[in-house]
Scaffold this motif. Structure first.
Motif, PDB file in Angstrom:
ATOM      1  N   ALA B  34       0.829  -1.203   0.000  1.00  0.00           N
ATOM      2  CA  ALA B  34       0.000   0.000   0.000  1.00  0.00           C
ATOM      3  C   ALA B  34       0.863   1.253   0.000  1.00  0.00           C
ATOM      4  O   ALA B  34       0.429   2.318  -0.395  1.00  0.00           O
ATOM      5  N   ALA B  35       2.127   1.100   0.431  1.00  0.00           N
ATOM      6  CA  ALA B  35       2.974   2.278   0.539  1.00  0.00           C
ATOM      7  C   ALA B  35       3.537   2.721  -0.811  1.00  0.00           C
ATOM      8  O   ALA B  35       4.142   3.770  -0.889  1.00  0.00           O
ATOM      9  N   PHE B  36       3.322   1.931  -1.867  1.00  0.00           N
ATOM     10  CA  PHE B  36       3.850   2.310  -3.176  1.00  0.00           C
ATOM     11  C   PHE B  36       2.954   3.371  -3.803  1.00  0.00           C
ATOM     12  O   PHE B  36       1.864   3.104  -4.280  1.00  0.00           O
ATOM     13  N   LYS B  37       3.411   4.609  -3.717  1.00  0.00           N
ATOM     14  CA  LYS B  37       2.650   5.729  -4.279  1.00  0.00           C
ATOM     15  C   LYS B  37       3.512   6.435  -5.309  1.00  0.00           C
ATOM     16  O   LYS B  37       4.343   7.268  -4.950  1.00  0.00           O
ATOM     17  N   PRO B  38       3.323   6.090  -6.589  1.00  0.00           N
ATOM     18  CA  PRO B  38       4.128   6.747  -7.625  1.00  0.00           C
ATOM     19  C   PRO B  38       3.840   8.251  -7.642  1.00  0.00           C
ATOM     20  O   PRO B  38       2.712   8.674  -7.392  1.00  0.00           O
ATOM     21  N   GLU B  39       4.885   9.029  -7.904  1.00  0.00           N
ATOM     22  CA  GLU B  39       4.744  10.490  -7.884  1.00  0.00           C
ATOM     23  C   GLU B  39       5.084  11.082  -9.247  1.00  0.00           C
ATOM     24  O   GLU B  39       5.849  10.503 -10.009  1.00  0.00           O
ATOM     25  N   PHE B  40       4.514  12.222  -9.526  1.00  0.00           N
ATOM     26  CA  PHE B  40       4.956  13.010 -10.670  1.00  0.00           C
ATOM     27  C   PHE B  40       4.700  14.473 -10.364  1.00  0.00           C
ATOM     28  O   PHE B  40       3.874  14.800  -9.499  1.00  0.00           O
ATOM     29  N   SER B  41       5.444  15.345 -11.005  1.00  0.00           N
ATOM     30  CA  SER B  41       5.245  16.780 -10.866  1.00  0.00           C
ATOM     31  C   SER B  41       5.582  17.383 -12.219  1.00  0.00           C
ATOM     32  O   SER B  41       6.735  17.627 -12.538  1.00  0.00           O
ATOM     33  N   LEU B  42       4.548  17.591 -13.021  1.00  0.00           N
ATOM     34  CA  LEU B  42       4.737  17.947 -14.428  1.00  0.00           C
ATOM     35  C   LEU B  42       3.721  19.001 -14.859  1.00  0.00           C
ATOM     36  O   LEU B  42       2.583  19.003 -14.383  1.00  0.00           O
ATOM     37  N   PRO B  43       4.118  19.879 -15.795  1.00  0.00           N
ATOM     38  CA  PRO B  43       3.185  20.916 -16.245  1.00  0.00           C
ATOM     39  C   PRO B  43       2.299  20.454 -17.406  1.00  0.00           C
ATOM     40  O   PRO B  43       2.703  19.615 -18.210  1.00  0.00           O
ATOM     41  N   ASP B  44       1.100  21.019 -17.472  1.00  0.00           N
ATOM     42  CA  ASP B  44       0.289  20.865 -18.675  1.00  0.00           C
ATOM     43  C   ASP B  44       0.754  21.936 -19.668  1.00  0.00           C
ATOM     44  O   ASP B  44       1.733  22.639 -19.416  1.00  0.00           O
ATOM     45  N   GLU B  45       0.039  22.078 -20.777  1.00  0.00           N
ATOM     46  CA  GLU B  45       0.495  23.003 -21.815  1.00  0.00           C
ATOM     47  C   GLU B  45       0.499  24.450 -21.346  1.00  0.00           C
ATOM     48  O   GLU B  45       1.321  25.255 -21.774  1.00  0.00           O
ATOM     49  N   ALA B  46      -0.434  24.770 -20.435  1.00  0.00           N
ATOM     50  CA  ALA B  46      -0.538  26.142 -19.941  1.00  0.00           C
ATOM     51  C   ALA B  46       0.518  26.446 -18.887  1.00  0.00           C
ATOM     52  O   ALA B  46       0.660  27.586 -18.451  1.00  0.00           O
ATOM     53  N   GLY B  47       1.261  25.403 -18.439  1.00  0.00           N
ATOM     54  CA  GLY B  47       2.307  25.632 -17.455  1.00  0.00           C
ATOM     55  C   GLY B  47       1.895  25.323 -16.030  1.00  0.00           C
ATOM     56  O   GLY B  47       2.701  25.443 -15.108  1.00  0.00           O
ATOM     57  N   TYR B  50       1.049  19.849 -12.171  1.00  0.00           N
ATOM     58  CA  TYR B  50       0.182  18.868 -11.527  1.00  0.00           C
ATOM     59  C   TYR B  50       1.039  17.811 -10.846  1.00  0.00           C
ATOM     60  O   TYR B  50       2.050  17.382 -11.402  1.00  0.00           O
ATOM     61  N   THR B  51       0.618  17.420  -9.649  1.00  0.00           N
ATOM     62  CA  THR B  51       1.269  16.299  -8.968  1.00  0.00           C
ATOM     63  C   THR B  51       0.200  15.238  -8.693  1.00  0.00           C
ATOM     64  O   THR B  51      -1.002  15.513  -8.795  1.00  0.00           O
ATOM     65  N   ALA B  52       0.662  14.041  -8.339  1.00  0.00           N
ATOM     66  CA  ALA B  52      -0.279  12.957  -8.040  1.00  0.00           C
ATOM     67  C   ALA B  52      -1.238  13.389  -6.926  1.00  0.00           C
ATOM     68  O   ALA B  52      -2.414  13.025  -6.930  1.00  0.00           O
ATOM     69  N   ALA B  53      -0.732  14.194  -5.972  1.00  0.00           N
ATOM     70  CA  ALA B  53      -1.553  14.597  -4.826  1.00  0.00           C
ATOM     71  C   ALA B  53      -2.746  15.465  -5.243  1.00  0.00           C
ATOM     72  O   ALA B  53      -3.745  15.537  -4.528  1.00  0.00           O
ATOM     73  N   ASP B  54      -2.661  16.117  -6.416  1.00  0.00           N
ATOM     74  CA  ASP B  54      -3.774  16.953  -6.888  1.00  0.00           C
ATOM     75  C   ASP B  54      -5.027  16.137  -7.197  1.00  0.00           C
ATOM     76  O   ASP B  54      -6.112  16.700  -7.351  1.00  0.00           O
ATOM     77  N   PHE B  55      -4.861  14.823  -7.337  1.00  0.00           N
ATOM     78  CA  PHE B  55      -6.008  13.992  -7.750  1.00  0.00           C
ATOM     79  C   PHE B  55      -6.477  13.074  -6.630  1.00  0.00           C
ATOM     80  O   PHE B  55      -7.163  12.093  -6.889  1.00  0.00           O
ATOM     81  N   ARG B  56      -6.100  13.425  -5.374  1.00  0.00           N
ATOM     82  CA  ARG B  56      -6.594  12.621  -4.246  1.00  0.00           C
ATOM     83  C   ARG B  56      -8.123  12.639  -4.258  1.00  0.00           C
ATOM     84  O   ARG B  56      -8.731  13.689  -4.503  1.00  0.00           O
ATOM     85  N   GLY B  57      -8.702  11.445  -4.003  1.00  0.00           N
ATOM     86  CA  GLY B  57     -10.160  11.330  -4.054  1.00  0.00           C
ATOM     87  C   GLY B  57     -10.640  10.784  -5.376  1.00  0.00           C
ATOM     88  O   GLY B  57     -11.786  10.352  -5.492  1.00  0.00           O
ATOM     89  N   LYS B  58      -9.767  10.800  -6.372  1.00  0.00           N
ATOM     90  CA  LYS B  58     -10.133  10.250  -7.686  1.00  0.00           C
ATOM     91  C   LYS B  58      -9.263   9.042  -8.008  1.00  0.00           C
ATOM     92  O   LYS B  58      -8.142   8.918  -7.509  1.00  0.00           O
ATOM     93  N   HIS B  59      -9.778   8.203  -8.865  1.00  0.00           N
ATOM     94  CA  HIS B  59      -8.927   7.178  -9.469  1.00  0.00           C
ATOM     95  C   HIS B  59      -8.207   7.822 -10.648  1.00  0.00           C
ATOM     96  O   HIS B  59      -8.803   8.590 -11.392  1.00  0.00           O
ATOM     97  N   LEU B 166      -4.047   4.403 -10.308  1.00  0.00           N
ATOM     98  CA  LEU B 166      -3.798   4.827  -8.923  1.00  0.00           C
ATOM     99  C   LEU B 166      -5.136   5.028  -8.227  1.00  0.00           C
ATOM    100  O   LEU B 166      -6.097   5.500  -8.831  1.00  0.00           O
ATOM    101  N   GLY B 167      -5.176   4.683  -6.937  1.00  0.00           N
ATOM    102  CA  GLY B 167      -6.407   4.813  -6.169  1.00  0.00           C
ATOM    103  C   GLY B 167      -6.592   6.211  -5.628  1.00  0.00           C
ATOM    104  O   GLY B 167      -5.745   7.090  -5.815  1.00  0.00           O
ATOM    105  N   PRO B 168      -7.719   6.439  -4.915  1.00  0.00           N
ATOM    106  CA  PRO B 168      -8.054   7.784  -4.429  1.00  0.00           C
ATOM    107  C   PRO B 168      -7.047   8.343  -3.425  1.00  0.00           C
ATOM    108  O   PRO B 168      -7.041   9.543  -3.175  1.00  0.00           O
ATOM    109  N   ARG B 169      -6.214   7.499  -2.824  1.00  0.00           N
ATOM    110  CA  ARG B 169      -5.177   8.006  -1.923  1.00  0.00           C
ATOM    111  C   ARG B 169      -3.807   7.996  -2.601  1.00  0.00           C
ATOM    112  O   ARG B 169      -2.787   8.121  -1.942  1.00  0.00           O
ATOM    113  N   GLY B 170      -3.818   7.833  -3.910  1.00  0.00           N
ATOM    114  CA  GLY B 170      -2.564   7.894  -4.655  1.00  0.00           C
ATOM    115  C   GLY B 170      -1.803   6.586  -4.674  1.00  0.00           C
ATOM    116  O   GLY B 170      -0.678   6.527  -5.164  1.00  0.00           O
TER     117      GLY B 170
END
Lengths: 159, 193
Positions: B34-47, B50-59, B166-170
């Motif tokens: 459960a501790a495996f939480k892949p991370e990313f920190s990357l821009p969209d086209e507008a700059g 976004y990180t994985a944490a921005d989507f907590r609560g979503k799959h 990824l699950g709702p907790r990343g």
């Protein structure tokens, strides 16, 4: 009201039938080519794709050795290869079609890669692609441009 | 007689200890998974970063690809688009993310417009080399440049071709290998949502 309902019913009957009409099929000698399709492109920056089904009714191997089309200056035969869960594309010199057999260029396998696109491929249009066979010579087929989201030919292929 | 009972009780104690040990070990293993939480920190086209944490609560459905890829990438994006359509209202709980492994070229040729043509929900991210490799490494996947004179621009990319969920907790849930039909992905997601 009744009229439009009737018209809608007629359309509902005809549209699916026409969407899954028989594919355009071109036969030359022992080779039959069908279900040629591509995906719409946005502009000409990215390469387009070409999928088709080839049937060999002859008694010996036939080889597809190349493709030509006016819409791309650098069309090539490619294959998507999966290795340990990673995808890679490699150029193939030829695709062998065994006797009384069919080979499909389809998503995830063999495909034509249309590089140096000369024109945007617009959904609903067609463009000609000439398949160059070692024995049967060139065979030209009209290729349907399907939506970018298409996952398969929109017609029944002649397998 | 008493001796036999004593032995039997000690055996029971030994069995219980082994059982508790196994349970603890199992729980620890689960925690590690459960501790495996892949991370990313990357821009969209507008700059916008976004990180994985921005989507907590979503799959989150993650794909690594590049837009000069005419076969595998559009085929997979077409499947994702179908999944998002088929999920209906539940699609709001799923975020598809396309991480470019060829970010410079993909930014130039318009990543957002390309992905929007498949489905407006797909978010395209294209960072610099370091951030891209960090994301690739965090997911324990693969994305590598190959020089190839027969490819547009003289190179092509080999890349992991699965979709990662990824699950709702990343937390990492599973992967869908290339070619998994949209219906199977939709069914799997519906069970989780």
């Amino acid at each position: 009201m009744l009229k439009s309902t009737a018209a809608a019913l007629v359309l509902a009957t005809i549209l699916p039938a026409s969407a899954f009409a028989e594919c355009v099929e071109v036969t030359q000698g022992n080779i039959t080519v069908s279900a040629a399709w591509s995906r719409a492109t946005i502009g000409t920056e990215r390469p387009a794709v070409f999928y088709v089904t080839i049937r060999n009714d002859g008694g010996s191997d036939e080889r597809l050795v190349g493709i030509e089309t006016p819409v791309a200056d650098m069309p090539m035969l490619h294959e998507s290869v999966m290795e340990n869960g990673a995808a890679r594309m490699s150029h193939v010199d030829q695709i062998v079609i065994a006797p009384i057999d069919a080979v499909s260029l389809e998503p995830g396998g063999y495909h034509g890669m249309l590089m140096d696109l000369q024109t945007e491929l617009v959904e609903g249009t067609t463009f000609p692609v000439t398949l160059l066979f070692e024995k049967s010579g060139p065979v030209t087929i009209d290729t349907a441009v399907l939506p970018l989201r298409a996952r398969e030919a929109a017609c029944e292929e002649a397998l | 007689m008493l001796k036999n009972i004593r032995i039997a009780l000690w055996v029971a104690v030994a069995v219980a200890l082994v059982g508790v040990g196994a349970l603890l070990w199992h729980a620890d293993r689960q925690e590690q998974a459960a501790a495996f939480k892949p991370e990313f920190s990357l821009p969209d086209e507008a700059g916008t970063i976004y990180t994985a944490a921005d989507f907590r609560g979503k799959h989150v459905l993650v794909f690594f690809g590049f837009t000069n890829c005419p076969d595998i990438c559009p085929t997979t994006m077409a499947e994702v688009a179908q999944v998002m359509d088929d999920l209906g209202p539940e699609a709001a709980e799923v975020q598809p993310v396309f991480i470019s492994v060829d970010p410079v070229r993909d930014r130039e040729s318009g990543l957002g417009e390309y992905l929007e043509a498949f489905h407006p929900s797909i978010l395209g991210l294209a960072g610099d080399e370091a951030a891209t490799q960090a994301a690739v490494g965090s997911f324990k996947v693969f994305g590598e440049r190959h020089e190839d004179a027969s490819a547009p621009g003289g190179y092509t990319m080999s890349h992991s071709s699965s979709l990662y969920l990824l699950g709702p907790r990343g937390d990492w849930l599973r992967q869908f290998e290339y070619g998994t039909p949209a219906d199977d992905i939709t069914a799997d997601l519906k069970e989780r949502l």
